[in-house]
Motif scaffolding. Structure first.
Motif, PDB file in Angstrom:
ATOM      1  N   LEU A 189       0.861  -1.189   0.000  1.00  0.00           N
ATOM      2  CA  LEU A 189       0.000   0.000   0.000  1.00  0.00           C
ATOM      3  C   LEU A 189       0.892   1.232   0.000  1.00  0.00           C
ATOM      4  O   LEU A 189       1.733   1.390   0.895  1.00  0.00           O
ATOM      5  N   LEU A 190       0.710   2.075  -0.997  1.00  0.00           N
ATOM      6  CA  LEU A 190       1.505   3.310  -1.104  1.00  0.00           C
ATOM      7  C   LEU A 190       0.619   4.508  -0.763  1.00  0.00           C
ATOM      8  O   LEU A 190      -0.428   4.702  -1.392  1.00  0.00           O
ATOM      9  N   THR A 191       1.054   5.324   0.215  1.00  0.00           N
ATOM     10  CA  THR A 191       0.258   6.490   0.622  1.00  0.00           C
ATOM     11  C   THR A 191       0.968   7.839   0.443  1.00  0.00           C
ATOM     12  O   THR A 191       0.364   8.862   0.746  1.00  0.00           O
ATOM     13  N   PRO A 192       2.232   7.896  -0.041  1.00  0.00           N
ATOM     14  CA  PRO A 192       2.820   9.219  -0.286  1.00  0.00           C
ATOM     15  C   PRO A 192       2.053   9.947  -1.395  1.00  0.00           C
ATOM     16  O   PRO A 192       1.314   9.314  -2.157  1.00  0.00           O
ATOM     17  N   PRO A 193       2.214  11.279  -1.512  1.00  0.00           N
ATOM     18  CA  PRO A 193       1.633  11.993  -2.650  1.00  0.00           C
ATOM     19  C   PRO A 193       1.988  11.289  -3.965  1.00  0.00           C
ATOM     20  O   PRO A 193       3.088  10.736  -4.107  1.00  0.00           O
TER      21      PRO A 193
END
Ligand SMILES: Cc1cc2nc3c(=O)[nH]c(=O)nc-3n(C[C@H](O)[C@H](O)[C@H](O)COP(=O)(O)OP(=O)(O)OC[C@H]3O[C@@H](n4cnc5c(N)ncnc54)[C@H](O)[C@@H]3O)c2cc1C
Length: 320
Positions: free
Chosen positions: A143-147
């Motif tokens: 799961l990627l949550t950076p901008p």
């Protein structure tokens, strides 16, 4: 071999923390990684001497009942408090600053700070992740949550293996930048209660007095946020010059001599537009989700709802 229900989450801001809590409660083995010294991402709080500054988000509002349930629990635990009410909506803030909320959420989780992820690649329907320190981690789900621009950069080696629709959706996400000037004064400021002003014109979007807000001790501790157009024009300028321009514009609200000033540049402050979906999810080339405020809504509540949606999507797919 790793466990079937294992997930690596990049980013311990509101979206990553929310997803990690939900997945952990569902029996997933979750590792959260964040490049920051502390958790919270854009819910950021900085200590300078006796002064404490919220230098990213100043407060949050609640519209969705699922977020309201969570906020009620946080308030009962003493993590958040109502700051003031405007246009019928309570503005909540962290009792110990905005990052204090993230810190409390991260406590029961397996969370590693000061860990910058450098690149990620799919291997045999799983994900392998490489940190700046040369460490290698792997899991079934990512799961990627950076901008969005930062998330895409991490996947650059395998971008052509992702569905083209997801890549173009991610590429369409743009953010406003924002300068945050953190200033301590020798005495009180002229920012009236509840400790927030939003000038109608000029380079300043907002001035918050963290002392009046109740999160800082001692004399006035001001967070001054610049407007996006001003920040864009001066993004590469000398920080001293930017600080000077913002202090000149803030003059009517200072009231006491300036003791110290620090400038912080938020390259990705708030998304300009929000994607149609609360999160993105694909099984190609391996189980992968994207979440954050660019999906759920351009604020803390949106990041929370997006994190929840990603956890639900990941769990539902694993059950099939
Ligand atoms: C100046 C400013 C003012 C704001 N004002 C408000 C407001 O008043 N109200 C409101 O509701 N919202 C406000 N916001 C927006 C709010 O802060 C965000 O919507 C929300 O915090 C986003 O959470 P997130 O989890 O989606 O992303 P983030 O908080 O950005 O979390 C992403 C995380 O990923 C980490 N990361 C990135 N790249 C890597 C890497 N390579 N390796 C490891 N970790 C990585 C980052 O360190 C970060 O912690 C403001 C934001 C800013 C900057």
């Amino acid at each position: 071999m790793h466990e079937t229900k294992s997930c690596l989450i990049v980013g311990a801001g509101m979206a990553g923390l929310t997803a990690a809590s939900a997945l952990s409660q569902n029996g997933w083995h979750v590792t959260l990684l964040d490049k920051g010294r502390n958790v919270g991402g854009r819910m950021a709080t900085r200590q300078i001497g006796v002064s404490r500054f919220d230098h990213g988000a100043q407060f949050f509002t609640v519209r969705d009942s699922r977020f309201q349930n969570a906020v009620d629990q946080w308030e009962a635990r003493g993590w958040v408090k109502p700051w003031f009410t405007e246009s019928g909506h309570i503005r909540y803030c962290g009792v110990e600053g905005m990052a204090g909320i993230a810190k409390a959420l991260a406590k029961p989780l397996h969370c590693r700070t000061a860990t910058r992820v450098e690149r990620i690649e799919p291997v045999d329907n799983c994900w392998r992740l490489f940190t700046e320190a040369g460490e290698e981690l792997s899991a079934n789900t990512l799961l990627l949550t950076p901008p969005a621009p930062q998330s895409l950069a991490l996947l650059s080696a395998c971008i052509d293996r992702l569905p083209s629709g997801i890549v173009s959706e991610m590429r369409s996400v743009a953010f406003d930048p924002c300068f945050a000037l953190l200033t301590t004064l020798a005495g009180p400021s002229r920012v009236p209660p509840p400790g927030l002003v939003r000038p109608d014109t000029g380079p300043i979007a907002l001035i918050a007095d963290n002392t009046v807000k109740g999160i800082s001790a001692g004399p006035a501790a001001l967070t001054i946020h610049a407007r996006a157009d001003f920040t864009r024009s001066f993004f590469e300028a000398d920080p001293q010059q930017v600080a000077q321009l913002l202090l000149e514009a803030a003059e009517p609200w200072l009231g006491s001599p300036v003791l110290t000033s620090q400038i912080h540049r938020w390259k990705y402050s708030q998304p300009l537009a929000v994607c149609g979906e609360p999160c993105l999810y694909t099984l190609e080339p391996a189980p992968l989700a994207f979440a954050g405020d660019a999906f759920g809504g351009p604020r803390i509540e949106g990041a929370f709802l997006s994190g929840m949606a990603a956890a639900e999507r990941i769990t539902a797919t694993a059950l099939r």
